[in-house]
Design an enzyme around this catalytic site. Structure first.
Site, short mmCIF file in Angstrom:
data_model
loop_
_atom_site.label_atom_id
_atom_site.label_comp_id
_atom_site.label_asym_id
_atom_site.label_seq_id
_atom_site.Cartn_x
_atom_site.Cartn_y
_atom_site.Cartn_z
N SER A 1 -4.10 15.39 -3.23
CA SER A 1 -3.47 14.11 -3.57
C SER A 1 -2.28 13.79 -2.68
O SER A 1 -2.42 13.70 -1.46
CB SER A 1 -3.08 14.11 -5.05
OG SER A 1 -2.65 12.84 -5.43
N HIS A 2 -1.10 13.72 -3.27
CA HIS A 2 0.11 13.32 -2.55
C HIS A 2 0.85 14.51 -1.95
O HIS A 2 1.91 14.33 -1.36
CB HIS A 2 1.02 12.56 -3.51
CG HIS A 2 1.21 13.30 -4.79
ND1 HIS A 2 0.24 13.33 -5.76
CD2 HIS A 2 2.20 14.08 -5.22
CE1 HIS A 2 0.64 14.09 -6.75
NE2 HIS A 2 1.83 14.57 -6.46
N ASP B 1 -1.21 6.81 -1.79
CA ASP B 1 -1.01 8.24 -1.54
C ASP B 1 -2.16 8.81 -0.72
O ASP B 1 -3.06 8.07 -0.30
CB ASP B 1 -0.81 9.01 -2.85
CG ASP B 1 -2.08 9.15 -3.65
OD1 ASP B 1 -2.97 8.29 -3.50
OD2 ASP B 1 -2.21 10.12 -4.44
N ASP C 1 -4.91 10.52 -1.21
CA ASP C 1 -6.31 10.30 -1.59
C ASP C 1 -6.55 8.91 -2.16
O ASP C 1 -7.62 8.64 -2.72
CB ASP C 1 -6.79 11.38 -2.56
CG ASP C 1 -6.05 11.35 -3.89
OD1 ASP C 1 -4.87 10.96 -3.91
OD2 ASP C 1 -6.66 11.72 -4.92
N ASP D 1 -5.48 7.10 -4.71
CA ASP D 1 -5.56 6.68 -6.11
C ASP D 1 -4.23 6.15 -6.65
O ASP D 1 -4.20 5.50 -7.69
CB ASP D 1 -6.16 7.77 -7.02
CG ASP D 1 -5.39 9.08 -6.98
OD1 ASP D 1 -4.41 9.18 -6.21
OD2 ASP D 1 -5.78 10.00 -7.72
N ARG D 2 -3.12 6.42 -5.94
CA ARG D 2 -1.83 5.91 -6.42
C ARG D 2 -1.45 4.62 -5.68
O ARG D 2 -1.93 4.36 -4.58
CB ARG D 2 -0.73 6.94 -6.18
CG ARG D 2 -0.91 8.19 -7.00
CD ARG D 2 0.29 9.10 -6.85
NE ARG D 2 0.15 10.20 -7.81
CZ ARG D 2 1.12 11.03 -8.14
NH1 ARG D 2 2.31 10.92 -7.58
NH2 ARG D 2 0.92 11.99 -9.02
N LYS E 1 -7.83 6.65 -11.35
CA LYS E 1 -6.91 5.59 -11.02
C LYS E 1 -7.25 5.08 -9.62
O LYS E 1 -7.87 5.78 -8.83
CB LYS E 1 -5.47 6.05 -11.13
CG LYS E 1 -5.12 7.29 -10.37
CD LYS E 1 -3.67 7.66 -10.70
CE LYS E 1 -3.26 8.93 -10.03
NZ LYS E 1 -3.50 10.12 -10.83
#
Ligand code: G6P
Ligand code: ZN
Length: 607
Positions: free
Chosen positions: A144-145, A326, A328, A330-331, A435
């Protein structure tokens, strides 16, 4: 590279497989590796650890064994693999393909260049292919982030047929498998696939008895097609084409780059200059691909703000709209001209205006909303006003997924169409089961477009929309302090102390506040009845203000303490956030006594 051991007590008769040629599986002897317990979003570790012998293979085999034991026939349908492009992404994909073949997978979809954002995986699982080809699951290679690169983090997660993260029981079974694994299966001779070219490669067994198809798919296709059915693209284009409107979208060198290009350049005809840092890099160009005021520095400055959201002077014009994603994808973070929209406010505004978005209006309107517990109560007021079903869940997207699938999977009440969000810069709906960063950006643009039907009138801005929202519903002043890299023992002791003191804290007066309730949040899932305990210490003040403490479930090393502060105001709507929250912040520091337990009261990140 792979050392094959002697095989004993296994279900694979290697001697009988001589006719398989390139599809011939090998059993490799291995031993359990400690610490492969997946967290909130899969397994995340240092890249070097993932690249060390058998680390990835042990985990992947453990997932296959769990998935197959749970009844999935991996020889039917398709296994999807893609990642956020971080270091080791492409090598990991080739290993998973070879292991997949050895475990019986007959068809693969691989994102072009190995890239698939988390929401795109969810969309592609749900949307792509005829019934017989539909994806039964996907490996997503991302942390992710978290920063990427040989010295930073790598991660892997598994999503299932509904497009959502693997349910708890599957991850528990996976973890149990990692603790007793003896061998893994791999087709060592299976050719490496050129993942830079869209197209299918068929590899047949030497004796023609079976074959495997690896198809490299256009990464953005299914997701972008879905987004076009959700939003009013012509209205958004008209807004973007206005001479008095400008935007920038910062993908922070993560996987969102190709998606932002597909949507904003290819579909909406905007110049490439709306895209920032849109070429994925395996180390995110040394950055920390997390869309918040601290890490999205470049964008925040362009929008005329500092890291606490205060206005600063900048040379030249400031865009009307700014967004970031982010690693990947999703944010999301949403900014107006010199204006930061907190994720909690963003959720409340999107919910209040959901019926501007065709996906919701065409289904008879939004039905239900949910937020995670630490997310501010701004959306609660909108839900009440609009008479929507409302849920407060623990942190983590999986709790939303159950609510979205309550009818389809659990044969319960239908809560869709559904919108949900978290303070951690995640927002989305039931169009997928993750998300979705670019969804949130388009939602805002669709709402802005609906507020600006006439291009000859002055632009209604992001700030105008949020201020109007506050004047109707009141304002939930909100901020989160993160204390990263804390000593885990100290952080745990601090949480234990607050947990133990909860009863005696209830009713106590602190400064000008009275603690109406102090407790540890516990959630009973209304859909499947499962219980999630110890989800965060809450101090609920009698005036509706809140102070909350949690330990992060995604921290890389050490413990991360999160302190969430929220003050509800109906009159004073224009205070600087820091001054609105001043007293409550110092009370929060006293309540937890982090100075004593962790040796500091200076946060590493404020969002
Ligand atoms: C991931 C999950 C989110 C969750 C977040 C919380 O991003 O996908 O659903 O809100 O982690 O992380 P934390 O570090 O606060 O546990
Ligand atoms: Zn993410």
């Amino acid at each position: 590279k792979y050392v094959s051991g002697t095989i004993e007590n296994t279900d694979l008769d290697v001697s009988a497989d001589t006719g398989l040629g390139l599809l011939k599986p090998t059993l490799v002897r291995t031993a359990p590796i400690a610490g492969q317990k997946p967290g909130t979003s899969g397994l995340r570790k240092k890249t070097k650890e993932f690249m060390s012998e058998n680390y990835l293979s042990n985990f992947v085999q453990s997932v296959f064994d769990a998935v197959i034991a749970a009844g999935t026939n991996v020889s039917e349908g398709t296994l999807m693999i893609g990642g956020d492009g971080r270091y080791f992404n492409t090598e990991a994909i080739q290993i998973i393909i070879k292991m997949g073949v050895a475990n019986g997978v007959k068809r693969f979809w691989i994102g072009e260049n190995g890239l698939l954002s988390t929401p795109a995986v969810s969309a592609t699982i749900r949307e792509r292919g005829p019934v017989w080809q539909k994806s039964f699951g996907a490996f997503i290679l991302t942390a992710s982030h978290n920063p990427g690169g040989p010295e930073e983090d790598f991660g892997i997660k598994y999503n299932t047929q509904n497009g959502g993260p693997a349910p708890e029981y599957l991850m528990e079974a996976t973890y149990a498998n990692t603790t007793c694994i003896k061998t893994y299966k791999i087709c060592e001779d299976f050719p490496s696939i050129d993942i830079t070219q869209v197209g299918a490669t068929t590899v047949a067994a030497a004796d023609g008895s079976t074959s495997v198809v690896v198809e490299v798919i256009p990464s953005t296709q299914s997701h972008v097609t879905l987004l076009k059915t959700i939003f009013d693209f012509p209205a958004i284009k008209a807004l973007l084409d206005r001479p008095d409107f400008s935007m920038v979208y910062d993908s922070m060198h993560g996987v969102n780059g190709p998606f932002s290009k597909a949507v904003f350049v290819d579909e909406l005809g905007q110049p490439e200059s709306v895209l920032r840092n849109h070429i994925p890099k395996d180390d995110f160009a040394g950055g920390h691909a997390d869309p918040n005021l601290t890490y999205a520095k470049e964008l925040v400055k362009t929008m005329g703000l500092d890291r606490t959201g205060n206005k600063i002077d900048v040379d030249g014009p400031i865009p009307s709209f700014g967004a970031a994603a982010d690693g990947d994808g999703d944010r999301n973070m949403i900014l107006g001209t010199q204006f930061f929209v907190t994720p909690s406010d963003s959720l409340a505004v999107i919910v209040a205006n959901a019926n501007c978005i065709p996906f919701f209006s065409s289904q008879g309107g939004l039905k239900a909303v949910a937020r995670s517990m630490p997310t501010s109560g701004a959306v609660d007021r909108v839900a009440k006003d609009l008479n929507l079903d409302f849920f407060e869940t623990p942190t983590g997207w999986k709790f939303f997924g159950n609510l979205m699938d309550s009818k389809a999977i659990f044969k319960g009440k239908d809560y869709t169409p559904f919108i949900c969000g978290e303070e951690s810069f995640g927002t989305g709906s039931d169009h997928v089961r993750e998300k979705d960063g670019i969804w949130a950006v388009l939602a805002w643009l669709n709402i802005l477009a609906a507020h600006n039907p006439d291009a000859s009138k002055p632009l209604v801005t992001v700030e105008d929309i949020v201020r109007k929202h506050w004047s109707k519903y009141g304002r939930n002043y909100y901020c989160r302090w993160d204390f990263e890299g804390m000593d885990a023992a100290g952080a745990n002791a601090m949480m234990e102390k607050m947990r133990a003191d909860a009863a005696s804290n209830t009713g106590r007066t602190v400064g000008s506040y009275t603690i109406a309730t102090a407790d540890d949040f516990r959630y009973v899932d209304p859909v499947d009845g499962s219980v999630a305990a110890k989800q965060g210490i809450r101090f609920l003040m009698s005036d509706g203000s809140r102070v909350i403490f949690r330990l992060s479930g995604t921290a890389g090393s050490g413990a991360t303490v999160r302190m969430y502060i929220e003050q509800y105001e109906t009159e004073k709507l224009d205070l600087p956030v820091a001054s609105a929250l001043e007293e409550l912040t110092s009370i929060a520091l006293q309540l937890c006594d982090i100075k004593t337990f962790c040796g500091t009261e200076t946060p590493t990140v404020i969002t």
